[in-house]
Design an enzyme around this catalytic site. Structure first.
Site, PDB file in Angstrom:
ATOM      1  N   HIS A  86      -2.388  76.798 102.999  1.00 25.98           N
ATOM      2  CA  HIS A  86      -1.084  76.138 103.042  1.00 25.98           C
ATOM      3  C   HIS A  86      -0.590  75.770 101.647  1.00 25.98           C
ATOM      4  O   HIS A  86      -0.861  74.687 101.136  1.00 25.98           O
ATOM      5  CB  HIS A  86      -1.197  74.874 103.907  1.00 25.98           C
ATOM      6  CG  HIS A  86       0.126  74.258 104.243  1.00 25.98           C
ATOM      7  ND1 HIS A  86       0.319  73.519 105.390  1.00 25.98           N
ATOM      8  CD2 HIS A  86       1.317  74.262 103.609  1.00 25.98           C
ATOM      9  CE1 HIS A  86       1.573  73.099 105.436  1.00 25.98           C
ATOM     10  NE2 HIS A  86       2.195  73.529 104.355  1.00 25.98           N
ATOM     11  N   HIS A 134       2.971  76.182  98.857  1.00 30.49           N
ATOM     12  CA  HIS A 134       4.374  76.538  98.631  1.00 30.49           C
ATOM     13  C   HIS A 134       4.493  76.995  97.188  1.00 30.49           C
ATOM     14  O   HIS A 134       4.289  76.197  96.277  1.00 30.49           O
ATOM     15  CB  HIS A 134       5.270  75.318  98.883  1.00 30.49           C
ATOM     16  CG  HIS A 134       5.178  74.794 100.283  1.00 30.49           C
ATOM     17  ND1 HIS A 134       5.962  75.263 101.307  1.00 30.49           N
ATOM     18  CD2 HIS A 134       4.369  73.861 100.839  1.00 30.49           C
ATOM     19  CE1 HIS A 134       5.654  74.631 102.439  1.00 30.49           C
ATOM     20  NE2 HIS A 134       4.684  73.773 102.182  1.00 30.49           N
ATOM     21  N   HIS A 147       7.744  70.215  92.861  1.00 31.46           N
ATOM     22  CA  HIS A 147       9.159  69.879  92.669  1.00 31.46           C
ATOM     23  C   HIS A 147       9.353  69.493  91.206  1.00 31.46           C
ATOM     24  O   HIS A 147       8.454  68.930  90.582  1.00 31.46           O
ATOM     25  CB  HIS A 147       9.578  68.697  93.545  1.00 31.46           C
ATOM     26  CG  HIS A 147       9.600  69.012  95.007  1.00 31.46           C
ATOM     27  ND1 HIS A 147      10.496  69.886  95.564  1.00 31.46           N
ATOM     28  CD2 HIS A 147       8.830  68.560  96.032  1.00 31.46           C
ATOM     29  CE1 HIS A 147      10.284  69.962  96.875  1.00 31.46           C
ATOM     30  NE2 HIS A 147       9.270  69.184  97.187  1.00 31.46           N
ATOM     31  N   ASP A 191      -1.254  71.809 101.003  1.00 32.59           N
ATOM     32  CA  ASP A 191       0.200  71.672 101.147  1.00 32.59           C
ATOM     33  C   ASP A 191       0.842  71.509  99.760  1.00 32.59           C
ATOM     34  O   ASP A 191       1.806  70.760  99.584  1.00 32.59           O
ATOM     35  CB  ASP A 191       0.565  70.494 102.058  1.00 32.59           C
ATOM     36  CG  ASP A 191       2.027  70.535 102.513  1.00 32.59           C
ATOM     37  OD1 ASP A 191       2.742  71.506 102.180  1.00 32.59           O
ATOM     38  OD2 ASP A 191       2.464  69.581 103.188  1.00 32.59           O
ATOM     39  N   GLY A 224       6.931  66.193  99.112  1.00 37.22           N
ATOM     40  CA  GLY A 224       5.885  67.093  98.656  1.00 37.22           C
ATOM     41  C   GLY A 224       5.265  66.718  97.340  1.00 37.22           C
ATOM     42  O   GLY A 224       5.896  66.090  96.485  1.00 37.22           O
ATOM     43  N   ASN A 250       8.993  79.036 103.396  1.00 36.84           N
ATOM     44  CA  ASN A 250      10.263  78.330 103.144  1.00 36.84           C
ATOM     45  C   ASN A 250      10.760  78.488 101.710  1.00 36.84           C
ATOM     46  O   ASN A 250      11.038  77.533 101.003  1.00 36.84           O
ATOM     47  CB  ASN A 250      10.145  76.842 103.532  1.00 36.84           C
ATOM     48  CG  ASN A 250       9.113  76.108 102.714  1.00 36.84           C
ATOM     49  OD1 ASN A 250       8.204  76.715 102.159  1.00 36.84           O
ATOM     50  ND2 ASN A 250       9.232  74.795 102.643  1.00 36.84           N
ATOM     51  N   ASP A 265       6.969  76.433 108.669  1.00 40.03           N
ATOM     52  CA  ASP A 265       6.580  75.211 107.957  1.00 40.03           C
ATOM     53  C   ASP A 265       7.700  74.635 107.093  1.00 40.03           C
ATOM     54  O   ASP A 265       8.466  75.344 106.464  1.00 40.03           O
ATOM     55  CB  ASP A 265       5.356  75.430 107.077  1.00 40.03           C
ATOM     56  CG  ASP A 265       4.932  74.114 106.426  1.00 40.03           C
ATOM     57  OD1 ASP A 265       4.851  73.114 107.137  1.00 40.03           O
ATOM     58  OD2 ASP A 265       4.741  74.090 105.209  1.00 40.03           O
TER      59      ASP A 265
HETATM   60 ZN   LIG Z   1       4.642  71.079 106.729  1.00 47.87          ZN
END
Ligand SMILES: [Zn+2]
Length: 440
Positions: A64, A66, A318, A314, A333, A98, A155
């Site tokens: 997981h 990003h 940013h 996760d 996040g 995403n 997600d």
């Molecule tokens: Zn999530």
């Protein structure tokens, strides 16, 4: 001649039930042999790493992350995110969909996985379960699976509608991969920015109730039961970033019942509580939010008793200007790839006495199984030579400024860590090292 020989290390390989001194020989990106110390004396290798005092384990796997590419490369790129992964001991990461645009087609998936993106470790992806992650129309699971999808998820958002989630579970079961669910009943959390409770009340922030997570988990488990009965399929539900006692209790029950459900817990959810929000620290803002101490303690319990299958970061970078806003406006996040092992070792190994073998299982062997990453998560002959070498006793302090990630949004800046990554090896290549290996 072999490419790489790792000697004098302590191999922790739970998949093969090894927790003992062993040497590892690597050839053409694969594990060529694993044997007792000094068994490879006289074997010629291009490089020999002296792993004295180090744990040698299968490279960590994060199901997981990003990575923000395409579309938000000012936050992170595939190259910088995987560099952070390598520094954290990870050799495989699974990118969430995403991005901008959302990864919901074969063309976008292939673009993301293209070596031209410069991934420094093995990159996998879970494309969106629905077109644009809008929760209405399923993506082409079969075609995406053929193109390399290791699961499906919207997600950032849940798949909210019953009939859509049901169809997603059926289609994923036919492909033999999981649906990864961000379990949040968004009908209960609109406009909320932290955990519901006395702390949110004092800060004057709207809070997300714990029921929002449990409700979706409960609904999804009901769908698993119905599909097993009606379709004769055995769908795999993976619950992402579980943060509440109520949700973990439901998962524990469902496992006893024999349903195919797995789950992950993020380091911040077992190491921190909502108190970290302090006076509106946006580096403590994520979704699901940091919870109360009771929930945190129950996450630890679930990792110890086996209810929780794996740890996932996760990792959600940013930019500084985005986090430098009013709490309610700042995005959700935190980054996590470089702090996951240090936080896990400190919280679960030192404080809870969890064995190294169980920690490697939670961070490598189990995630490899969940995402069906063949040839990874273990140090067996013929497996990919994905390895992490770390000093399990070394204490250090994380300095966010030194991060390989493009972003610095972490509540662990300046936090004490246990267990320092000394080298990360991806398919036989040393992709990170923080010491001069002895060359012979
Ligand atoms: Zn999530």
């Amino acid at each position: 001649m072999s490419d790489l020989l790792i000697v004098n290390g302590h191999l922790v390989d739970p998949a093969n039930r090894i927790d003992a001194p062993h040497d590892v020989l690597v050839r053409e990106g694969r594990v060529a042999a694993v044997d007792r110390p000094a068994a490879f004396e006289g074997v010629e290798a291009a490089e020999t790493i002296d792993a004295s005092g180090l744990v040698v384990a299968p490279g960590l796997i994060d199901v997981h992350v990003h990575l923000r590419e395409p579309g938000q490369t000012y936050k992170e790129t595939i190259a910088t995110g995987t560099a952070a992964a390598a520094a954290g001991g990870f050799t495989s990461v699974v990118a969430m969909p995403n991005t901008v645009p959302v990864n919901d087609s074969v063309a976008k998936l292939k673009w993301m996985l293209d070596p031209a993106r410069g991934a420094g470790v093995k990159l996998f992806a879970m494309p969106a379960a629905t077109i644009g992650s809008m929760g209405i129309e399923l993506t082409d699971f079969e075609a995406l699976h053929r193109a390399g999808a290791v699961g499906f998820t919207d997600d950032g958002k849940p798949v909210l509608e019953d009939h859509v989630m049901r169809a997603a579970l059926v289609a994923a079961a036919r492909a033999g991969v999981p649906v990864s669910q961000h379990a949040e009943d968004t009908r209960l959390t609109g406009g909320c920015s932290m955990n519901a409770g006395p702390m949110a009340f004092r800060l004057g922030l709207r809070g997300m109730p714990v029921e929002a997570e449990a409700r979706i988990v409960e609904r999804d488990l009901r769908l698993l039961r119905e599909i097993e009965r009606a379709e004769g399929l055995r769908p795999h539900l993976h619950v992402q970033h579980v943060s509440t006692a109520r949700a973990i209790d439901l998962i524990r029950e469902a496992k006893r019942e024999g349903l195919h459900v797995t789950c992950e817990i993020a380091p911040h959810h077992f190491a921190l509580t909502e108190a970290t929000v302090g006076d509106y620290d946006t580096h403590a803002k994520m979704n699901p939010p940091l919870r109360a101490e009771e929930d945190r303690a129950r996450m630890v319990e679930a990792l110890v008793d086996g209810t929780a299958d794996c740890i996932a970061t996760d990792h959600a970078p940013h930019a500084a200007f985005e986090k430098r806003q009013e709490f309610e406006r700042a995005p959700n996040g935190i980054t996590g790839l470089e702090t996951a092992l240090g936080v896990t070792m400190r919280t679960l190994h030192r404080e809870q006495g969890l064995s190294l073998s169980r920690i490697v299982e939670l961070m490598s062997a189990a995630p490899a199984t969940i995402a069906s990453l063949a040839g990874r998560g273990a140090v067996g002959v013929g497996h990919y030579a994905d390895l992490v070498l770390f000093n399990a006793a070394e204490e250090w302090v994380f300095d966010a400024e030194s991060s390989r990630s493009k972003s610095r949004n972490t509540p662990f800046d300046g936090a004490p860590m246990l267990g320092k990554v000394r080298a990360t090896i991806s398919e036989g290549r040393v992709v990170y090292r923080s010491f001069e290996a002895a060359l012979t």
